[in-house]
Design a protein around this motif. Structure first.
Motif, PDB file in Angstrom:
ATOM      1  N   VAL A   1       0.658  -1.351  -0.133  1.00  0.00           N
ATOM      2  CA  VAL A   1      -0.053   0.007  -0.100  1.00  0.00           C
ATOM      3  C   VAL A   1       0.819   1.144  -0.058  1.00  0.00           C
ATOM      4  N   ALA A   2       1.912   1.118   0.940  1.00  0.00           N
ATOM      5  CA  ALA A   2       2.946   2.309   0.786  1.00  0.00           C
ATOM      6  C   ALA A   2       3.335   2.673  -0.697  1.00  0.00           C
ATOM      7  N   LYS A   3       3.777   1.644  -1.412  1.00  0.00           N
ATOM      8  CA  LYS A   3       4.394   1.739  -2.575  1.00  0.00           C
ATOM      9  C   LYS A   3       3.405   2.438  -3.272  1.00  0.00           C
ATOM     10  N   LYS A   4       2.198   2.018  -3.170  1.00  0.00           N
ATOM     11  CA  LYS A   4       0.996   2.597  -4.316  1.00  0.00           C
ATOM     12  C   LYS A   4       0.647   3.925  -3.923  1.00  0.00           C
ATOM     13  N   ILE A   5       0.518   4.343  -2.709  1.00  0.00           N
ATOM     14  CA  ILE A   5       0.270   5.612  -2.567  1.00  0.00           C
ATOM     15  C   ILE A   5       1.403   6.665  -2.135  1.00  0.00           C
ATOM     16  N   LYS A   6       2.662   6.147  -1.858  1.00  0.00           N
ATOM     17  CA  LYS A   6       3.609   6.786  -2.072  1.00  0.00           C
ATOM     18  C   LYS A   6       3.923   7.547  -0.561  1.00  0.00           C
ATOM     19  N   LYS A   7       3.317   6.645   0.438  1.00  0.00           N
ATOM     20  CA  LYS A   7       3.595   7.336   1.920  1.00  0.00           C
ATOM     21  C   LYS A   7       3.702   6.090   2.865  1.00  0.00           C
ATOM     22  N   ALA A   8       4.273   6.225   3.965  1.00  0.00           N
ATOM     23  CA  ALA A   8       4.392   5.160   4.910  1.00  0.00           C
ATOM     24  C   ALA A   8       2.918   4.909   5.196  1.00  0.00           C
ATOM     25  N   VAL A   9       2.662   3.655   5.322  1.00  0.00           N
ATOM     26  CA  VAL A   9       1.123   3.243   6.159  1.00  0.00           C
ATOM     27  C   VAL A   9       1.531   2.149   6.998  1.00  0.00           C
ATOM     28  N   PHE A  10       0.686   2.056   8.180  1.00  0.00           N
ATOM     29  CA  PHE A  10       0.942   1.219   9.125  1.00  0.00           C
ATOM     30  C   PHE A  10      -0.441   0.630   9.557  1.00  0.00           C
TER      31      PHE A  10
END
Length: 152
Positions: free
Chosen positions: A81-90
């Motif tokens: 998901v982080a790569k898709k939206i270009k932000k860190a996601v936890f």
């Protein structure tokens, strides 16, 4: 010859951007954050939390503690998901946390009673910058998070 060198630099730059890891660096990320809301058990709520990232074993994680050195809540880094939206996601079982900027995050979760199909959406904003927290609203933080929630 100069054209080949320029093309090589461009190719390496493109590959580097595609290979970017959105997992925060601990030396910049870890520390005390201010919260938009009081957080914790009734009578023990705080508006300051401690966040840290690390890689115990092969899992990239973030922890959230109400006190320095206190028992943390764990959140697993969501690399696809982080790569898709270009932000860190936890994410953990109850919450999703999205990087807002280099020193701020938005957390969203659904708070519901046992055996209830739906509940209340709880949103919080954490930042190392106290002024940024004072200018944030629940509505603005929720709007930010909702643009990414559908990626899960």
């Amino acid at each position: 010859m100069k054209l080949k060198g320029l093309l090589l630099v461009l190719l390496v730059s493109v590959l580097n951007i595609n290979a970017q890891d959105y997992f925060p660096k601990s030396d910049v990320f870890n520390g005390k954050y201010y919260s938009l809301n009081k957080i914790g058990n009734p009578g023990q709520e705080v508006k300051e939390v401690y966040l840290a990232v690390g890689e115990p074993g092969t899992t990239k994680m973030m922890t959230l503690s109400l006190t320095k050195g206190g028992m943390p809540a764990y959140f697993v880094f969501q690399e696809p998901v982080a790569k898709k939206i270009k932000k860190a996601v936890f994410r953990n079982r109850m919450s999703m946390i999205f990087m807002y900027d280099e020193n701020s995050l938005v957390m969203v979760r659904e708070k519901k009673e046992r055996n209830q199909a739906e509940g209340e959406t709880v949103v919080d904003f954490f930042s190392k910058d106290k002024v940024k927290v004072s200018t944030m609203t629940r509505e603005k933080a929720l709007e930010y998070a909702m643009q990414y929630v559908g990626e899960f």
